[in-house]
Design an enzyme around this catalytic site. Sequence first.
Site, mmCIF file in Angstrom:
data_model
loop_
_atom_site.group_PDB
_atom_site.id
_atom_site.type_symbol
_atom_site.label_atom_id
_atom_site.label_comp_id
_atom_site.label_asym_id
_atom_site.label_seq_id
_atom_site.Cartn_x
_atom_site.Cartn_y
_atom_site.Cartn_z
ATOM 1 N N GLU A 297 5.360 4.434 7.085
ATOM 2 C CA GLU A 297 6.128 4.321 8.321
ATOM 3 C C GLU A 297 6.012 2.940 8.965
ATOM 4 O O GLU A 297 6.741 2.622 9.888
ATOM 5 C CB GLU A 297 5.735 5.421 9.312
ATOM 6 C CG GLU A 297 4.339 5.309 9.875
ATOM 7 C CD GLU A 297 4.011 6.483 10.795
ATOM 8 O OE1 GLU A 297 4.645 7.537 10.679
ATOM 9 O OE2 GLU A 297 3.112 6.319 11.635
ATOM 10 N N HIS A 298 5.103 2.116 8.486
ATOM 11 C CA HIS A 298 4.958 0.777 9.068
ATOM 12 C C HIS A 298 5.920 -0.226 8.442
ATOM 13 O O HIS A 298 6.331 -1.180 9.086
ATOM 14 C CB HIS A 298 3.520 0.275 8.900
ATOM 15 C CG HIS A 298 2.528 1.131 9.607
ATOM 16 N ND1 HIS A 298 1.264 1.396 9.113
ATOM 17 C CD2 HIS A 298 2.624 1.826 10.770
ATOM 18 C CE1 HIS A 298 0.631 2.198 9.947
ATOM 19 N NE2 HIS A 298 1.424 2.476 10.950
ATOM 20 N N HIS A 299 6.254 -0.026 7.163
ATOM 21 C CA HIS A 299 7.109 -0.993 6.472
ATOM 22 C C HIS A 299 8.353 -0.362 5.833
ATOM 23 O O HIS A 299 9.175 -1.065 5.263
ATOM 24 C CB HIS A 299 6.319 -1.703 5.370
ATOM 25 C CG HIS A 299 5.101 -2.410 5.866
ATOM 26 N ND1 HIS A 299 3.849 -1.833 5.897
ATOM 27 C CD2 HIS A 299 4.944 -3.646 6.388
ATOM 28 C CE1 HIS A 299 2.973 -2.682 6.404
ATOM 29 N NE2 HIS A 299 3.605 -3.790 6.710
ATOM 30 N N GLN B 96 -0.692 7.727 4.950
ATOM 31 C CA GLN B 96 -1.418 8.575 4.001
ATOM 32 C C GLN B 96 -2.488 9.441 4.681
ATOM 33 O O GLN B 96 -2.675 10.607 4.324
ATOM 34 C CB GLN B 96 -2.054 7.696 2.917
ATOM 35 C CG GLN B 96 -2.712 8.516 1.818
ATOM 36 C CD GLN B 96 -3.311 7.648 0.731
ATOM 37 O OE1 GLN B 96 -2.818 6.559 0.455
ATOM 38 N NE2 GLN B 96 -4.385 8.124 0.120
ATOM 39 N N HIS C 253 0.299 1.773 -2.478
ATOM 40 C CA HIS C 253 1.232 1.443 -1.410
ATOM 41 C C HIS C 253 1.990 0.161 -1.745
ATOM 42 O O HIS C 253 1.374 -0.885 -1.936
ATOM 43 C CB HIS C 253 0.475 1.253 -0.091
ATOM 44 C CG HIS C 253 -0.126 2.527 0.438
ATOM 45 N ND1 HIS C 253 0.292 3.119 1.602
ATOM 46 C CD2 HIS C 253 -1.092 3.330 -0.077
ATOM 47 C CE1 HIS C 253 -0.396 4.231 1.799
ATOM 48 N NE2 HIS C 253 -1.246 4.384 0.797
ATOM 49 N N CYS D 204 3.603 -1.635 0.178
ATOM 50 C CA CYS D 204 3.419 -2.667 1.212
ATOM 51 C C CYS D 204 2.124 -3.444 0.970
ATOM 52 O O CYS D 204 1.893 -4.479 1.596
ATOM 53 C CB CYS D 204 3.460 -2.063 2.620
ATOM 54 S SG CYS D 204 2.221 -0.815 2.946
HETATM 55 ZN ZN ZN Z 1 2.952 -0.077 4.937
#
Ligand code: ZN
Length: 187
Positions: free
Chosen positions: A77-79, A117, A145, A147
Site C-alpha cells: 500500500e505504500h508503493h 505484510q 517485495h 518495492c
Molecule cells: Zn512498498
Amino acid sequence: MIDQDKVRQAVRLLLEGIGEDPDREGLAETPERIARMCEEIYGGLDETAEVHLRKTFEAEENEMVLEKDLVFYSTCEHHLLPFFGKAHIAYIPDGRVVGLSKLARTVEVFARRPQIQEQLTGQIADALMRFLQPRGAMVLIEAEHMCMTMRGIKKPGSRTVTMAKRGCFLEYPELEHTFFAMLGTGK
Ligand code: ZN
C-alpha cells in the site's frame, strides 16, 4: 466497490504526469485494462473471510492442522507495487475444522487489496479466531517485495518474514516448535 471510471481517469492522468502520451497506440487501452485488472487484484476489499470460514465440520481430532505453501500475490500500500510469497497457516481445532481450500480463500480475501505484510498476517489469524473459533492459530508469511527489489535499496531475493500467533499459541511456546517442525517436513 471499484469505480472503474475513476480508475480509468486516474491512469490517464498518471501517464500524462510521467510525461507519456496516453493516446499513443500502445497506451490507448491501458486505462481500460488497468480498470478491469483492479477488480481482480483489489477485489478482496468487497469480500469478507466469513463466507469461507463459517462452514465448518465436526472433528474428533483436535491436533494441529497446518496448511503450508499457500502462494499469494498482494500489493504494497505504500508503493502500489506487488509483493508475493507463501503463507503458512496453522490452527488447533476446538471440535470444528474447516475445508482446506477455505484457508487459501481466506488468504486471497486479505491479499487482494492494498496491504502491508504485517497486517495481512494478523488479519488472517484474526479471521480464523473470529469465524472458526479454534483454540489457537498461527500464521507465517514469507514474501518478496518489489518495492525492495526494483526501486529504493534494490535488494533482489531478500524476503520479509512475518508471524502472528493467537490463542493457545501465545500460552504454549511448544506449539510454535511443533508448527516449525511440521513446516520443515517434506522440504
Ligand atoms: Zn512498498
